[in-house]
Design an enzyme around this catalytic site. Structure first.
Site, mmCIF file in Angstrom:
data_model
loop_
_atom_site.group_PDB
_atom_site.id
_atom_site.type_symbol
_atom_site.label_atom_id
_atom_site.label_comp_id
_atom_site.label_asym_id
_atom_site.label_seq_id
_atom_site.Cartn_x
_atom_site.Cartn_y
_atom_site.Cartn_z
ATOM 1 N N SER A 106 0.831 -1.208 0.000
ATOM 2 C CA SER A 106 0.000 0.000 0.000
ATOM 3 C C SER A 106 0.866 1.258 0.000
ATOM 4 C CB SER A 106 -0.906 0.022 1.230
ATOM 5 O OG SER A 106 -1.792 -1.060 1.218
HETATM 6 N N1 SAM Z 1 -0.930 -4.620 4.121
HETATM 7 C C1 SAM Z 1 -0.256 -4.940 2.902
HETATM 8 C C2 SAM Z 1 1.144 -4.384 2.830
HETATM 9 O O1 SAM Z 1 1.552 -3.629 3.701
HETATM 10 O O2 SAM Z 1 1.865 -4.750 1.894
HETATM 11 C C3 SAM Z 1 -1.086 -4.508 1.711
HETATM 12 C C4 SAM Z 1 -1.380 -5.688 0.861
HETATM 13 S S1 SAM Z 1 -2.421 -5.600 -0.532
HETATM 14 C C5 SAM Z 1 -2.998 -3.981 -0.747
HETATM 15 C C6 SAM Z 1 -3.854 -6.511 0.075
HETATM 16 C C7 SAM Z 1 -3.572 -7.942 0.477
HETATM 17 O O3 SAM Z 1 -4.798 -8.543 0.922
HETATM 18 C C8 SAM Z 1 -3.040 -8.844 -0.631
HETATM 19 O O4 SAM Z 1 -1.831 -9.417 -0.211
HETATM 20 C C9 SAM Z 1 -4.129 -9.927 -0.795
HETATM 21 O O5 SAM Z 1 -3.622 -11.187 -1.140
HETATM 22 C C10 SAM Z 1 -4.748 -9.908 0.604
HETATM 23 N N2 SAM Z 1 -6.097 -10.449 0.704
HETATM 24 C C11 SAM Z 1 -7.136 -10.312 -0.162
HETATM 25 N N3 SAM Z 1 -8.217 -10.978 0.311
HETATM 26 C C12 SAM Z 1 -7.855 -11.526 1.500
HETATM 27 C C13 SAM Z 1 -8.531 -12.322 2.468
HETATM 28 N N4 SAM Z 1 -9.800 -12.702 2.313
HETATM 29 N N5 SAM Z 1 -7.844 -12.705 3.570
HETATM 30 C C14 SAM Z 1 -6.552 -12.338 3.749
HETATM 31 N N6 SAM Z 1 -5.857 -11.602 2.859
HETATM 32 C C15 SAM Z 1 -6.506 -11.201 1.749
#
Ligand code: SAM
Length: 217
Positions: free
Chosen positions: A64
């Protein structure tokens, strides 16, 4: 990769920029200033680490934007005794920022490749010891509930009921909610066992939250 004088200078400039964009909680700014964001990038892309933008981390996902990390973290109002659940560990950067504010961080990632990579990275960085899980975080993590704060880092079509249930009374859920193209940041505060206050805030664009409480496809 190490954390050099130059990296620390770039981080100070990033913190100044975030303050200029309206992030006012000095503890959150200090947390951003303490976490070497370049360590969450492949060495070839390190030059992008201190720009205020999201960046691909593989598997179709992103780290992000620093402003978004600071904005969501500020909305949580964390205290050092708070127990936090992050949904969407991704690169681990937001998780490392949360660890500067409380040691009680649980984080869950649905993608096994990202989960494995980030678990290994965080274990070697010495920025704290989060409790990491691989699975569908739209269902929360009941084993460690209730949480004083739940942070969702992917966009949901609606508030996942399991996350509302796993909030402590007084606890806050911060989650982007909307269409696949655009979401409003929503903060929900559990005021009593059966009443919740919902606030609709700025507009963002997140990758989709998958799973039972997210976009199923
Ligand atoms: N917090 C992260 C960082 O600092 O890099 C941002 C990651 S990205 C914007 C969103 C993440 O949410 C992705 O890695 C994706 O795989 C994960 N994601 C999507 N749906 C999810 C779910 N149901 N449970 C857990 N993770 C999920």
């Amino acid at each position: 990769m190490t954390d050099t004088y130059r990296h620390r200078g770039l981080r100070r400039a990033l913190v100044t920029a975030l303050r200029g964009r309206g992030i006012a909680d000095e503890r959150v700014l200090a947390a951003i200033g303490a976490v070497p964001r370049h360590l969450f990038f492949d060495p070839g892309f390190e030059a992008h680490a201190y720009q205020d933008k999201a960046f691909p981390i593989g598997e179709g996902q992103t780290i992000s934007q620093p402003y978004t990390v600071a904005y969501q973290t500020e909305l949580l109002g964390l205290q050092p005794t708070h127990r936090v659940l992050e949904v969407g560990t991704g690169s681990g950067y937001q998780c490392a920022v949360l660890l500067q504010l409380t040691p009680l961080v649980h984080s869950i990632e649905v993608n096994p490749v990202l989960f494995g990579r980030t678990r290994q990275l965080l274990a070697g960085l010495g920025l704290g010891r989060p409790d990491l899980h691989c699975g569908d975080g739209s269902l929360g993590l009941p084993a460690a509930a209730p949480y004083d704060a739940i942070l969702v880092t992917a966009g949901a079509p609606a508030l996942p009921p399991a996350l509302l249930r796993q909030l402590a009374v007084g606890g806050r859920l911060v989650i982007p909610v909307g269409t696949a193209a655009e979401q409003r940041m929503v903060r929900v505060t559990r005021e009593t066992a059966d009443s919740y206050l919902r606030e609709e805030l700025e507009t963002f664009r997140f990758v989709p939250l998958r799973g039972a409480g997210g976009w199923r496809a």
